[in-house]
Design a protein around this motif. Structure first.
Motif, PDB file in Angstrom:
ATOM      1  N   UNK A 116      37.809   7.106  26.390  1.00 27.15           N
ATOM      2  CA  UNK A 116      36.959   5.742  26.199  1.00 27.15           C
ATOM      3  C   UNK A 116      36.643   5.566  24.718  1.00 27.15           C
ATOM      4  N   UNK A 117      36.762   4.741  24.055  1.00 23.12           N
ATOM      5  CA  UNK A 117      36.411   4.350  22.869  1.00 23.12           C
ATOM      6  C   UNK A 117      34.946   3.790  22.842  1.00 23.12           C
ATOM      7  N   UNK A 118      33.622   4.486  22.557  1.00 28.46           N
ATOM      8  CA  UNK A 118      32.418   3.968  22.984  1.00 28.46           C
ATOM      9  C   UNK A 118      31.802   3.214  21.876  1.00 28.46           C
ATOM     10  N   UNK A 119      31.034   2.514  22.235  1.00 30.50           N
ATOM     11  CA  UNK A 119      30.134   1.685  21.166  1.00 30.50           C
ATOM     12  C   UNK A 119      28.791   2.578  20.690  1.00 30.50           C
ATOM     13  N   UNK A 120      28.265   3.435  21.668  1.00 30.44           N
ATOM     14  CA  UNK A 120      27.229   4.265  21.449  1.00 30.44           C
ATOM     15  C   UNK A 120      26.049   3.692  21.747  1.00 30.44           C
ATOM     16  N   UNK A 121      26.016   2.932  22.987  1.00 32.72           N
ATOM     17  CA  UNK A 121      24.900   2.346  23.671  1.00 32.72           C
ATOM     18  C   UNK A 121      24.168   3.238  24.596  1.00 32.72           C
ATOM     19  N   UNK A 122      23.205   3.000  25.242  1.00 32.86           N
ATOM     20  CA  UNK A 122      22.364   3.887  26.141  1.00 32.86           C
ATOM     21  C   UNK A 122      22.323   3.276  27.420  1.00 32.86           C
ATOM     22  N   UNK A 123      22.509   4.287  28.474  1.00 34.32           N
ATOM     23  CA  UNK A 123      22.052   4.071  29.866  1.00 34.32           C
ATOM     24  C   UNK A 123      21.537   5.225  30.444  1.00 34.32           C
ATOM     25  N   UNK A 164      28.678 -26.951  29.943  1.00 29.32           N
ATOM     26  CA  UNK A 164      29.210 -25.924  29.168  1.00 29.32           C
ATOM     27  C   UNK A 164      29.502 -24.686  29.896  1.00 29.32           C
ATOM     28  N   UNK A 165      30.362 -24.053  29.398  1.00 30.58           N
ATOM     29  CA  UNK A 165      30.640 -22.546  30.009  1.00 30.58           C
ATOM     30  C   UNK A 165      30.529 -21.661  28.794  1.00 30.58           C
ATOM     31  N   UNK A 166      30.331 -20.332  29.329  1.00 32.59           N
ATOM     32  CA  UNK A 166      29.749 -19.357  28.468  1.00 32.59           C
ATOM     33  C   UNK A 166      30.878 -18.320  28.688  1.00 32.59           C
ATOM     34  N   UNK A 167      31.411 -17.565  27.524  1.00 37.18           N
ATOM     35  CA  UNK A 167      32.602 -16.571  27.512  1.00 37.18           C
ATOM     36  C   UNK A 167      31.793 -15.418  27.612  1.00 37.18           C
ATOM     37  N   UNK A 168      31.865 -14.791  28.609  1.00 34.68           N
ATOM     38  CA  UNK A 168      31.478 -13.278  29.067  1.00 34.68           C
ATOM     39  C   UNK A 168      32.205 -12.122  27.780  1.00 34.68           C
ATOM     40  N   UNK A 169      31.455 -11.000  27.985  1.00 36.51           N
ATOM     41  CA  UNK A 169      32.036  -9.858  26.716  1.00 36.51           C
ATOM     42  C   UNK A 169      33.382  -9.643  27.084  1.00 36.51           C
ATOM     43  N   UNK A 170      33.897  -9.372  25.843  1.00 36.26           N
ATOM     44  CA  UNK A 170      35.480  -8.897  26.325  1.00 36.26           C
ATOM     45  C   UNK A 170      35.418  -7.258  25.965  1.00 36.26           C
ATOM     46  N   UNK A 171      35.987  -6.610  26.557  1.00 35.21           N
ATOM     47  CA  UNK A 171      35.947  -5.116  26.632  1.00 35.21           C
ATOM     48  C   UNK A 171      37.399  -4.644  26.436  1.00 35.21           C
ATOM     49  N   UNK A 172      37.709  -3.915  25.269  1.00 36.75           N
ATOM     50  CA  UNK A 172      38.865  -3.346  25.172  1.00 36.75           C
ATOM     51  C   UNK A 172      38.775  -1.801  25.553  1.00 36.75           C
ATOM     52  N   UNK A 173      39.898  -1.458  26.374  1.00 39.63           N
ATOM     53  CA  UNK A 173      39.933   0.006  26.840  1.00 39.63           C
ATOM     54  C   UNK A 173      41.296   0.756  26.714  1.00 39.63           C
ATOM     55  N   UNK A 203      28.500  -1.919  28.580  1.00 37.46           N
ATOM     56  CA  UNK A 203      29.884  -1.946  28.290  1.00 37.46           C
ATOM     57  C   UNK A 203      30.430  -0.729  28.291  1.00 37.46           C
ATOM     58  N   UNK A 204      29.774   0.343  27.652  1.00 35.69           N
ATOM     59  CA  UNK A 204      30.291   1.793  27.530  1.00 35.69           C
ATOM     60  C   UNK A 204      30.522   2.276  29.052  1.00 35.69           C
ATOM     61  N   UNK A 205      29.713   2.293  29.714  1.00 35.07           N
ATOM     62  CA  UNK A 205      29.747   2.544  31.277  1.00 35.07           C
ATOM     63  C   UNK A 205      31.018   1.888  31.987  1.00 35.07           C
ATOM     64  N   UNK A 206      31.171   0.382  31.459  1.00 28.07           N
ATOM     65  CA  UNK A 206      32.269  -0.221  32.180  1.00 28.07           C
ATOM     66  C   UNK A 206      33.316   0.164  31.669  1.00 28.07           C
ATOM     67  N   UNK A 207      33.522   0.714  30.390  1.00 33.53           N
ATOM     68  CA  UNK A 207      34.932   1.440  29.713  1.00 33.53           C
ATOM     69  C   UNK A 207      35.337   2.470  30.514  1.00 33.53           C
ATOM     70  N   UNK A 208      34.336   3.243  31.019  1.00 34.37           N
ATOM     71  CA  UNK A 208      34.906   4.615  31.684  1.00 34.37           C
ATOM     72  C   UNK A 208      35.156   4.070  33.271  1.00 34.37           C
ATOM     73  N   UNK A 209      34.427   3.205  33.809  1.00 32.36           N
ATOM     74  CA  UNK A 209      35.127   2.689  35.054  1.00 32.36           C
ATOM     75  C   UNK A 209      36.347   2.057  35.112  1.00 32.36           C
ATOM     76  N   UNK A 210      36.499   1.351  33.875  1.00 35.50           N
ATOM     77  CA  UNK A 210      37.952   0.746  33.902  1.00 35.50           C
ATOM     78  C   UNK A 210      38.954   1.435  33.407  1.00 35.50           C
ATOM     79  N   UNK A 211      38.969   2.782  32.622  1.00 36.24           N
ATOM     80  CA  UNK A 211      39.914   3.680  32.583  1.00 36.24           C
ATOM     81  C   UNK A 211      40.214   4.481  33.634  1.00 36.24           C
ATOM     82  N   UNK A 212      39.206   4.888  34.447  1.00 41.72           N
ATOM     83  CA  UNK A 212      39.545   5.410  35.615  1.00 41.72           C
ATOM     84  C   UNK A 212      40.235   4.659  36.659  1.00 41.72           C
ATOM     85  N   UNK A 213      40.142   3.260  36.792  1.00 37.20           N
ATOM     86  CA  UNK A 213      40.667   2.373  37.425  1.00 37.20           C
ATOM     87  C   UNK A 213      42.060   2.066  36.943  1.00 37.20           C
ATOM     88  N   UNK A 214      42.609   2.113  35.811  1.00 36.13           N
ATOM     89  CA  UNK A 214      44.094   2.105  35.319  1.00 36.13           C
ATOM     90  C   UNK A 214      45.163   2.261  36.334  1.00 36.13           C
TER      91      UNK A 214
END
Length: 88
Positions: free
Chosen positions: A21-28, A1-10, A47-58
């Motif tokens: 970045x459009x944030x979910x409002x989580x805490x870090x 069985x495989x597990x699909x990880x989270x999908x992040x839209x940026x 995921x919010x932190x990942x979004x910031x990293x991804x938009x800067x990596x565009x």
């Protein structure tokens, strides 16, 4: 069985507006450990932190593009150290 990880839209990096970045409002929380930086967060916060990293990596983000994340501003908690994410 495989597990699909989270999908992040940026958003793509916008040269006229910078990183957005459009944030979910989580805490870090970013703290110093004994000899390391410790990043602790809720699933949404990480995921919010990942979004910031991804938009800067565009591919449209120029070298030097960066975002300042300050304590008590989503996703960082009041007890967090501030962080800066910078594109080389």
């Amino acid at each position: 069985m495989t597990h699909q990880g989270p999908t992040i839209t940026v958003r793509s990096y916008d040269p006229s507006r910078g990183a957005v970045a459009d944030l979910e409002g989580g805490d870090v929380t970013v703290t110093f450990g004994s000899n390391e930086i410790v990043i602790t967060g809720t699933a949404a916060g990480l995921r919010d932190l990942a979004r910031w990293c991804l938009v800067i990596s565009d591919e449209d983000a120029p070298a030097g593009a960066h975002v300042h994340l300050d304590p008590n501003v989503t996703p960082l908690t009041a007890g967090s150290l501030p962080i800066i994410i910078t594109r080389q």
